[in-house]
Design a protein around this motif. Structure first.
Motif: not given
Length: 268
Positions: A23, A57, A60, A63, A66, A125, A127-128, A177-178, A200
């Motif tokens: 991202l 969001s 996500l 993406h 992903v 998944v 997402f951080e 990151s994922a 997250t």
């Protein structure tokens, strides 16, 4: 951007995979702000943004970094069946170790490989939206447990210092990151030990023919998504043989029709 040979090896060996910094800085900032408001001031958001994957969001859902992983290890026919967001303060946990063991034949949680093709029934998944360090209490995994042939042994199910399994492993990555993992990997969210919150989003992807979670995403959130993102919430079926020829539950068909993405019956 399909899986590299090294990513494929890592995912098969450990049960999880990190794709760092997928991202942009602006996306991280916008989504983190949205999650803060969801958790602390939801009335300040329009109804369609008061839960993930609405609003910022929504990027996500599909993406590219992903989708190519999910298509390879589940199928091109996949759906997003559960979404949630976490704002975890210091001292809070997300769950003890769970999962793992001999569930390879389970159509939802199973993990198997045939002719160099991975199949994982459900892939989560993470997402951080916080920079994660190795010493942080982020998500932990018992590596290899996704294809264990015996039940998880109690000697490997502790998060207590000095009693942790030598196979317990975590990761470091920047915000944005994922982290992908098969649901059959034994995993946990230990007590967070930093002053900065851990933020997250967790998405659960599964095959279009299966359904594990009862959908909890508010209908107004899904209704606020563009049609090409609603498609990932369409009902879990492959073919309708009441028609001749049979109707296929394809993305193209869904986008071209006005039907709702999920069953409107939300009664308990």
């Amino acid at each position: 951007m399909s899986l590299t040979d090294e990513e494929r090896f890592r995912f098969d060996l450990t049960g999880f995979l990190v794709r760092p910094a997928i991202l942009t800085v602006d996306e991280v900032k916008e989504i983190r702000e949205q999650i803060y408001l969801i958790k602390h001031d939801p009335e300040s958001l329009p109804p369609e943004h008061r839960d993930v994957p609405g609003g910022p969001s929504s990027v996500l859902i599909d993406h590219p970094a992903v989708v190519d992983v999910i298509e390879e290890i589940i199928s091109e026919d996949f759906r997003l069946e559960n979404c949630s967001c976490v704002w975890r303060n210091k001292g809070e946990a997300h769950g003890e170790l769970h999962g793992g063991g001999p569930r390879q034949i389970d159509p939802i949680f199973g993990y198997r490989v045939q002719r160099e093709q991975i199949y994982a029934g459900m892939v989560r998944v993470i997402f951080e939206f916080t920079d994660i360090r190795m010493e942080d209490q982020s998500t932990h995994f018992v590596v290899g447990s996704h294809k264990a042939n015996f039940p998880m042994h109690p000697d490997h199910m502790s998060l207590e210092e000095g009693k942790r399994s030598q196979f317990l492993m975590t990761y470091a990555c920047p915000a944005g990151s994922a982290v992908f993992f098969t649901e059959n990997t034994c995993h946990a969210g230990p007590v967070w030990n930093r002053d900065e919150p851990r933020v997250t989003v967790l998405n659960a992807y599964s095959h279009l023919a299966t359904h594990w979670h009862r959908l909890k995403t508010p209908p107004e959130v899904i209704a606020g998504l563009p049609r090409e993102k609603q498609v990932y919430f369409r009902e879990p079926w492959i073919a309708d043989f009441r028609t001749n020829p049979a109707t296929r539950n394809t993305a193209e068909r869904f986008i071209g029709n006005d039907e709702p993405p999920v069953n409107a019956d939300t009664k308990p």
